[in-house]
Each structure stands twice: as structure tokens, then as C-alpha cells.
Write an enzyme that holds these catalytic residues in place. Structure first.
Site, PDB file in Angstrom:
ATOM      1  CD  GLU A  89      -2.634  -1.078   2.620  1.00 36.40           C
ATOM      2  OE1 GLU A  89      -2.656  -0.056   3.320  1.00 36.40           O
ATOM      3  OE2 GLU A  89      -3.196  -2.130   2.927  1.00 36.40           O
ATOM      4  CB  CYS A 102       2.104   7.119   3.878  1.00 38.68           C
ATOM      5  SG  CYS A 102       2.302   5.841   5.118  1.00 38.68           S
ATOM      6  CB  CYS A 109       5.103  -5.806   9.857  1.00 35.58           C
ATOM      7  SG  CYS A 109       6.176  -5.062  11.083  1.00 35.58           S
ATOM      8  CB  CYS A 113       1.761  -3.894  16.709  1.00 38.38           C
ATOM      9  SG  CYS A 113       3.468  -3.309  16.735  1.00 38.38           S
ATOM     10  CB  CYS A 116      -0.608  -3.076  13.389  1.00 36.18           C
ATOM     11  SG  CYS A 116       0.014  -2.741  11.734  1.00 36.18           S
ATOM     12  CB  CYS A 330      -0.632   0.939   9.007  1.00 40.40           C
ATOM     13  SG  CYS A 330       0.734  -0.176   8.964  1.00 40.40           S
TER      14      CYS A 330
END
Ligand code: SAH
Ligand code: SF4
Length: 338
Positions: A89, A102, A109, A113, A116, A330
Site C-alpha cells: 500500500e 506514505c 511485518c 503489534c 495493526c 496501515c
């Protein structure tokens, strides 16, 4: 290999090694980053044999647009397909000082977290420097705008892809490249302590933001698995070190989640933790995602939190949300399309 993967110095070396004059690198970068053409054949002041050499060794084909969503507030969100079917993205945000991009640094990832959408799935791979650069060029081309600042806050942990991230900075910051000033570039990290210290010595004026999200280990560990490796105190010490070495102000990112990290007592604790540090707290309303069971902090709680920080002489700004209607949080768009 993408042509955007080369730094200016690397392109110069490649040109010279192949028996051509250095100034060709200058011309090529002018086509790439000033004219923003996307085919070697359009470089009409470059001789045929060099065009062939470039075509034989490099490609432009990095990204394909799958989705382009425009929000009522002017935010534009892209879902790009890398050539290996991985999805990433990129978001363009309209500010009064210009358009900011961004960018994504990894496919997924590994920091994991709990709040997220990007952290739910394991990282598939790192992006190359050129794949990060290409996001900006493609987004500009597809929307007809010029990007004047960059936030490295898309999917992924940039400090877990440090080498490519640093190379990306050198390409976009280069006067012959996109020429985006270091002060207009912000990198956000979840707090990888050794990398924060290394970054302090990089010697460029890129802004650093650290995702703290909590003033103590009890709350932070619930939100961020990485807190088991690098505790709040260690992260704060690394930030102090960075400020000491660079003499620059650091942004503390704090997403606000209802009844989790948004009480007045927590604000007091945060103020005590950050007392006397050259920091600025960015209070961000949490964007709900289907992967997590958290709610956005109420406006009342957010205002009280902000007020408490200010009363304790901590500089803080309460952010408006951007692009909520197009799932701009995100990793959200990617996770819906997997
Ligand atoms: N991995 C880096 C950079 C990418 S995330 C980091 O964590 O800092 C960029 C920012 O978006 C982080 O501050 C992160 O906490 C925040 N973020 C992630 N998911 C979010 C959500 N659903 N709502 C609001 N902010 C979110
Ligand atoms: Fe990774 Fe940042 Fe998402 Fe955490 S918030 S999972 S570090 S992208």
C-alpha cells in the site's frame, strides 16, 4: 533489477565500467527523476547502445495498480501489486504544506503489534530500495500530483530493512534524484533500540518518529510484542541517545485506544516519562481494523489526555484522522485483498 534500485554513484559506476562517459548518469537520472519517464526508449538524448545496455540490465516494471481509492478529504490510497503477486500500500495525503506520500518498506511485518493489520501476518519479504522509490513515482503519475514530503509509515518496520531503507533515503534525497529535503522525510520505527542508535550516526537530517503508544511495560507489552525485547526504559534511553547525538527533536507516536492507554493517569505517567526531553507527542486516533478488537478512544478522553500533557509542559498535538472512509490505516487495504 529495477533502475530505481541504483544510487546515483552506482549508476555512474555502471556507466563508466561499460566504457561510457560519466555525464550519461546525469542525463539518465534527469529522465528518471525530473521528467519521470517510464521507458528507456523515451530518453531521446541517450545513444542507442546505452539504451540497449539499460534495457538489457534494468527494468521499470515494479508495480501495478490494483486499487486506487480517493477519500473525501483528498487522501488517495493505492494498492500495488509487486511483480511477484505480493500486495503493498501507498497513501498520498494532502496537507496545507503540500502532498505527502506514505510508503511501504516490507510485505507484511514481523514486529506483530496486536492493533495493526500489517502485523497479523508474517513478513513475506523486504522491499528493495527501488520498490520503495517506485511507489512515489507511480503514485505521482497516477494522481497527477507532486509529492513534497515522505513519511515511511506504511506496511513494515523500516529499521528491520535498514540497508534498503538507507539506500532509498539517498535516492529520494539526492539533488539529482527526487530532491526531497531530509527535513521533509520522516521515518517511523516501533523502537528497535540498536537501530535507533545506529541511525543517530547516519548524519542526515531525516526526522525520527518512535511508536511508543504506552508509558509503561504493562500496557506496551499488550500492544507490541517487540516490547518483550526492548522495554519502554530502553526505548526511551535510545531516544535520549539519539537526541544527544543529533540535537534533533523526536516525535513520539501515541495511538489512542479506548480504555487501554487513554486515561488521565496514563497521560500523567507519560508526561513524567518524557519530562525534559526534546520530544513532541503525536496523539493519533486509532483506526479500527477487523483483525483486532480495539476501539478508538472517545473524543472526550483524547481531549482530556491532550490537556493533561499540556498541563505538564509536554508538547503534543491531537491529530485528526485522515482517510478513515477508505481504510487508510496501515495495512488495511492489503489485508482485505489477500
Ligand atoms: N512499523 C513502523 C512504521 C509503520 S506503522 C512503526 O510501527 O512505527 C506507522 C504508524 O501507524 C505506527 O505508529 C503504528 O502504530 C500506526 N498504526 C498502525 N496501525 C494503526 C491503526 N489501526 N490505527 C492507527 N495507527 C496505526
Ligand atoms: Fe509492524 Fe508498525 Fe504494524 Fe507494528 S505498527 S506491526 S511495527 S507495521
Amino acid at each position: 533489477m529495477l533502475i530505481y534500485d541504483l544510487t546515483y554513484e552506482e549508476l555512474e559506476e555502471f556507466i563508466v565500467e561499460n566504457g561510457y562517459k560519466k555525464f550519461r548518469a546525469d542525463q539518465i537520472w534527469n529522465w528518471l527523476y525530473k521528467q519521470k519517464i517510464e521507458a528507456f526508449s523515451e530518453m531521446n538524448n541517450i545513444p542507442e547502445d546505452i539504451i540497449k545496455l539499460l534495457n538489457d540490465n534494468f527494468t521499470f516494471a515494479g508495480l501495478e495498480t490494483v486499487i486506487k481509492n480517493t477519500s473525501a478529504d483528498g487522501t488517495i490510497k493505492f494498492l500495488f501489486d509487486l511483480k511477484d503477486a505480493n500486495l503493498i500500500e501507498t497513501v498520498l495525503m494532502n496537507h496545507n504544506y503540500g502532498m505527502s506520500a506514505c510508503v511501504t518498506t516490507q510485505v507484511g511485518c514481523n514486529i506483530g503489534c496486536s492493533f495493526c493489520a500489517s502485523g497479523v501476518l508474517k513478513k513475506k519479504r523486504d522491499l528493495t530500495a527501488g520498490e520503495i522509490v517506485a511507489q512515489i513515482i507511480r503514485a505521482e503519475k497516477e494522481s497527477g500530483v507532486r509529492v513534497s514530503s515522505i513519511v515511511i509509515m506504511g506496511i513494515g518496520e523500516p529499521f528491520d530493512n535498514y540497508k534498503n531503507f538507507v539506500k532509498f533515503i539517498s535516492i529520494v534525497n539526492h539533488p539529482k534524484g527526487l530532491a526531497i529535503g531530509a527535513r521533509h522525510i520522516t521515518v517511523s520505527t516501533s523502537g528497535l533500540v540498536p537501530k535507533i542508535k545506529e541511525f543517530a550516526h547516519l548524519g542526515i537530517q531525516v526526522n525520527l518518529a518512535v511508536s511508543l503508544h504506552a508509558p509503561n511495560n504493562e500496557i506496551r507489552s499488550k500492544l507490541m510484542k517487540i516490547n518483550d525485547r526492548f522495554k519502554v526504559e530502553e526505548v526511551v534511553d535510545a531516544i535520549k541517545y539519539y537526541i544527544h547525538v543529533t540535537n534533533r527533536r523526536v516525535t513520539i507516536e501515541y495511538i489512542m485506544i479506548q480504555d487501554l492507554n487513554d486515561s488521565v493517569e496514563t497521560a500523567v505517567e507519560l508526561a513524567k516519562l518524557l519530562k525534559g526531553m526534546n520530544v513532541y507527542v503525536n496523539l493519533i486516533p486509532y483506526n479500527t481494523v477487523k483483525e483486532a478488537d480495539y476501539q478508538r478512544s472517545s473524543l472526550e478522553n483524547r481531549l482530556a489526555f491532550h490537556k493533561t500533557l499540556k498541563e505538564h509542559k509536554i508538547t503534543a498535538i491531537l491529530r485528526k484522522e485522515q482517510g478513515h472512509d477508505i481504510n487508510a490505516a496501515c495495512g488495511q487495504l492489503r489485508s482485505q485483498n489477500l
